[in-house]
Each structure stands twice: as structure tokens, then as C-alpha cells.
Scaffold this motif. Structure first.
Motif, short mmCIF file in Angstrom:
data_model
loop_
_atom_site.label_atom_id
_atom_site.label_comp_id
_atom_site.label_asym_id
_atom_site.label_seq_id
_atom_site.Cartn_x
_atom_site.Cartn_y
_atom_site.Cartn_z
N ILE A 1 5.17 -6.14 -2.84
CA ILE A 1 4.97 -5.71 -1.45
C ILE A 1 3.81 -6.50 -0.87
O ILE A 1 2.71 -6.50 -1.44
CB ILE A 1 4.67 -4.20 -1.37
N GLY A 2 4.03 -7.15 0.23
CA GLY A 2 2.98 -7.91 0.89
C GLY A 2 2.11 -7.00 1.75
O GLY A 2 2.61 -6.13 2.44
N VAL A 3 0.79 -7.19 1.68
CA VAL A 3 -0.16 -6.43 2.49
C VAL A 3 -1.16 -7.39 3.11
O VAL A 3 -1.35 -8.50 2.63
CB VAL A 3 -0.91 -5.36 1.64
N GLN A 4 -1.81 -6.95 4.16
CA GLN A 4 -2.81 -7.81 4.81
C GLN A 4 -4.09 -7.89 4.01
O GLN A 4 -4.75 -8.92 4.01
CB GLN A 4 -3.09 -7.29 6.21
N ALA A 5 -4.47 -6.80 3.35
CA ALA A 5 -5.71 -6.79 2.56
C ALA A 5 -5.65 -5.65 1.56
O ALA A 5 -4.92 -4.69 1.74
CB ALA A 5 -6.92 -6.60 3.46
N MET A 6 -6.43 -5.78 0.49
CA MET A 6 -6.56 -4.72 -0.49
C MET A 6 -7.71 -3.80 -0.08
O MET A 6 -8.59 -4.20 0.69
CB MET A 6 -6.84 -5.30 -1.89
N ALA A 7 -7.71 -2.59 -0.59
CA ALA A 7 -8.74 -1.61 -0.20
C ALA A 7 -10.12 -1.99 -0.72
O ALA A 7 -11.12 -1.77 -0.05
CB ALA A 7 -8.34 -0.24 -0.72
N LEU A 8 -10.19 -2.57 -1.93
CA LEU A 8 -11.48 -2.90 -2.54
C LEU A 8 -11.53 -4.38 -2.89
O LEU A 8 -10.53 -4.96 -3.31
CB LEU A 8 -11.69 -2.08 -3.81
N TYR A 9 -12.70 -4.97 -2.76
CA TYR A 9 -12.95 -6.35 -3.17
C TYR A 9 -11.96 -7.32 -2.51
O TYR A 9 -11.51 -7.08 -1.41
CB TYR A 9 -12.95 -6.47 -4.69
#
Length: 51
Positions: A29-37
Motif C-alpha cells: 500500500i502506497g502512503v505519502q509518509a510514515m507516522a514515525l521517522y
């Protein structure tokens, strides 16, 4: 996965190399950014063994 256009092929190649003939179901699944780091991927796994 962040930036799936850039990393999809290398991710699937690594998946196939690590698991060889055994191919469990998987989802990318592609996302714009991860929650951490700033990781490129996040892996969640569940395993079940029948003895």
C-alpha cells in the motif's frame, strides 16, 4: 510503502528472493509518509505453524 513508483520493483524482488518457492499473500500500500521517522517500508507479519 512510501514512493511506490520508485520502490515497487525492488520490494517485490526482495520478497521473492527471501521467500523463494513459498509465496504467501502480500499487500503493498502506497502512503505519502510514515507516522514515525523516515522509513521506506513498514512490515507487519503473522505466522502460524502446524506441528
Amino acid at each position: 510503502m512510501t514512493n511506490p513508483e520508485e520502490h515497487f520493483e525492488s520490494c517485490t524482488t526482495l520478497f521473492k528472493e527471501c521467500l523463494e518457492e513459498y509465496r504467501p499473500a502480500g499487500t503493498i500500500i502506497g502512503v505519502q509518509a510514515m507516522a514515525l521517522y523516515h522509513p521506506l517500508i513498514e512490515v507487519r507479519a503473522a505466522a502460524y505453524a502446524v506441528w
